[in-house]
Design a protein around this motif. Structure first.
Motif, mmCIF file in Angstrom:
data_model
loop_
_atom_site.group_PDB
_atom_site.id
_atom_site.type_symbol
_atom_site.label_atom_id
_atom_site.label_comp_id
_atom_site.label_asym_id
_atom_site.label_seq_id
_atom_site.Cartn_x
_atom_site.Cartn_y
_atom_site.Cartn_z
ATOM 1 N N UNK A 73 -55.530 -23.293 -55.383
ATOM 2 C CA UNK A 73 -56.969 -23.246 -55.472
ATOM 3 C C UNK A 73 -57.346 -21.964 -56.144
ATOM 4 N N UNK A 74 -57.211 -21.711 -57.284
ATOM 5 C CA UNK A 74 -57.507 -20.507 -58.072
ATOM 6 C C UNK A 74 -57.963 -21.094 -59.564
ATOM 7 N N UNK A 75 -59.014 -20.536 -59.905
ATOM 8 C CA UNK A 75 -59.457 -20.607 -61.635
ATOM 9 C C UNK A 75 -58.230 -19.646 -62.321
ATOM 10 N N UNK A 76 -58.463 -19.955 -63.714
ATOM 11 C CA UNK A 76 -57.763 -18.957 -64.554
ATOM 12 C C UNK A 76 -57.858 -17.628 -64.283
ATOM 13 N N UNK A 77 -58.853 -17.126 -63.978
ATOM 14 C CA UNK A 77 -59.494 -15.688 -63.734
ATOM 15 C C UNK A 77 -58.794 -15.239 -62.205
ATOM 16 N N UNK A 78 -58.791 -16.279 -61.371
ATOM 17 C CA UNK A 78 -58.056 -15.806 -60.024
ATOM 18 C C UNK A 78 -56.411 -15.847 -60.247
ATOM 19 N N UNK A 81 -55.690 -12.518 -62.032
ATOM 20 C CA UNK A 81 -55.942 -11.340 -61.125
ATOM 21 C C UNK A 81 -54.744 -11.349 -60.071
ATOM 22 N N UNK A 82 -54.441 -12.311 -59.414
ATOM 23 C CA UNK A 82 -53.451 -12.217 -58.321
ATOM 24 C C UNK A 82 -52.140 -12.016 -58.927
ATOM 25 N N UNK A 83 -51.717 -12.536 -60.236
ATOM 26 C CA UNK A 83 -50.552 -12.265 -60.687
ATOM 27 C C UNK A 83 -50.352 -10.848 -61.302
ATOM 28 N N UNK A 84 -51.437 -10.123 -61.799
ATOM 29 C CA UNK A 84 -51.435 -8.972 -62.485
ATOM 30 C C UNK A 84 -51.533 -7.932 -61.236
ATOM 31 N N UNK A 85 -51.919 -8.226 -60.077
ATOM 32 C CA UNK A 85 -51.609 -7.216 -58.957
ATOM 33 C C UNK A 85 -50.282 -7.197 -58.613
ATOM 34 N N UNK A 86 -49.324 -8.127 -59.198
ATOM 35 C CA UNK A 86 -47.943 -8.019 -58.847
ATOM 36 C C UNK A 86 -47.300 -7.990 -60.063
ATOM 37 N N UNK A 87 -47.635 -7.151 -61.143
ATOM 38 C CA UNK A 87 -47.078 -6.891 -62.402
ATOM 39 C C UNK A 87 -46.526 -8.232 -63.237
ATOM 40 N N UNK A 88 -47.476 -9.175 -63.171
ATOM 41 C CA UNK A 88 -47.182 -10.161 -64.051
ATOM 42 C C UNK A 88 -48.547 -10.339 -64.897
ATOM 43 N N UNK A 89 -48.223 -10.035 -66.062
ATOM 44 C CA UNK A 89 -49.480 -9.545 -66.887
ATOM 45 C C UNK A 89 -50.101 -10.641 -67.834
ATOM 46 N N UNK A 90 -51.175 -10.601 -68.143
ATOM 47 C CA UNK A 90 -51.859 -11.701 -68.798
ATOM 48 C C UNK A 90 -52.060 -11.216 -70.162
ATOM 49 N N UNK A 91 -51.253 -11.800 -71.120
ATOM 50 C CA UNK A 91 -51.397 -11.552 -72.305
ATOM 51 C C UNK A 91 -52.460 -12.197 -73.169
ATOM 52 N N UNK A 92 -52.874 -13.267 -73.076
ATOM 53 C CA UNK A 92 -53.896 -14.183 -73.730
ATOM 54 C C UNK A 92 -54.301 -15.091 -72.572
ATOM 55 N N UNK A 93 -55.662 -15.735 -72.985
ATOM 56 C CA UNK A 93 -56.187 -16.908 -72.330
ATOM 57 C C UNK A 93 -56.950 -17.844 -73.651
ATOM 58 N N UNK A 94 -56.863 -19.251 -73.277
ATOM 59 C CA UNK A 94 -57.647 -20.145 -74.206
ATOM 60 C C UNK A 94 -57.830 -21.241 -73.492
ATOM 61 N N UNK A 95 -58.417 -22.071 -74.035
ATOM 62 C CA UNK A 95 -58.693 -23.371 -73.799
ATOM 63 C C UNK A 95 -58.006 -24.620 -74.897
ATOM 64 N N UNK A 96 -57.295 -25.235 -74.593
ATOM 65 C CA UNK A 96 -56.684 -26.168 -75.433
ATOM 66 C C UNK A 96 -56.447 -27.534 -74.974
ATOM 67 N N UNK A 97 -57.275 -28.581 -75.880
ATOM 68 C CA UNK A 97 -57.286 -29.791 -75.374
ATOM 69 C C UNK A 97 -57.928 -30.178 -73.940
ATOM 70 N N UNK A 98 -58.870 -29.428 -73.662
ATOM 71 C CA UNK A 98 -59.476 -29.656 -72.136
ATOM 72 C C UNK A 98 -58.528 -28.602 -71.148
ATOM 73 N N UNK A 99 -57.513 -28.045 -71.250
ATOM 74 C CA UNK A 99 -56.797 -27.492 -70.350
ATOM 75 C C UNK A 99 -56.851 -25.823 -70.688
ATOM 76 N N UNK A 100 -56.923 -25.190 -69.479
ATOM 77 C CA UNK A 100 -56.918 -23.653 -69.558
ATOM 78 C C UNK A 100 -55.590 -23.242 -69.566
ATOM 79 N N UNK A 101 -55.429 -22.404 -70.557
ATOM 80 C CA UNK A 101 -53.908 -21.852 -70.776
ATOM 81 C C UNK A 101 -53.810 -20.399 -70.341
ATOM 82 N N UNK A 102 -52.834 -19.826 -69.665
ATOM 83 C CA UNK A 102 -52.714 -18.487 -69.409
ATOM 84 C C UNK A 102 -51.326 -18.076 -69.772
#
Length: 152
Positions: A73-78, A81-102
């Motif tokens: 029950x999280x958005x891509x931003x959520x 954020x949650x994974x970043x607090x645990x040292x899993x770093x977001x390199x990029x985000x995009x939307x591809x064919x209606x799906x959010x990709x992180x």
């Protein structure tokens, strides 16, 4: 006590089994405990977009595996954020064919890198993780970490 990650590396079963020795004035006490893999995720695990893409392409397709996590029950931003607090770093985000990709990078304290692609479909509570690494023995432990953190 600080944990030391230097010295010889020994493959454990399970992988995150930590052997501990504590000495006091009476005796030396030995025990083992199993730790979640994310305690070994380093603060310097953020990768640049270009390095991530180059590394993803360099790692053979045979070193990629997928895992689905249900009831997230999280958005891509959520998730970022949650994974970043645990040292899993977001390199990029995009939307591809209606799906959010992180796209995220992780680095373990022993220098092993992992790359994660997360697919979210709007209106669905399940997400799909694609994981690539030169050391695939860590894949299941990485999936367990994502599952635990995203359900917390």
């Amino acid at each position: 006590l600080p944990m030391s990650c230097t010295g010889a590396v020994q493959k454990m079963d399970p992988l995150t089994n930590i052997q501990v020795a504590i000495r006091n004035s009476v005796d030396i006490f030995y025990f083992a405990c199993i730790a979640p893999l994310h305690i070994f995720f380093c603060e310097d695990g953020a990768m640049e977009k270009k390095a991530f893409l180059g590394t993803w392409k360099d790692i053979p397709a045979g070193n990629e595996t997928q895992y689905t996590i249900e009831d997230v029950e999280c958005t891509s931003d959520g998730i970022s954020s949650k994974m970043g607090q645990n040292n899993a770093f977001t390199v990029a985000k995009r939307t591809l064919e209606g799906q959010d990709m992180i796209y995220q990078s992780i680095k373990l304290s022993n220098g092993i890198w992992g790359l994660v692609e997360i697919k979210l479909t709007p209106g669905s509570s399940s997400i799909t993780l694609s994981f690539k690494s030169r050391v695939m023995e860590i894949a299941q432990a990485v999936f367990q970490v994502y599952d635990a953190i995203l359900h917390n």
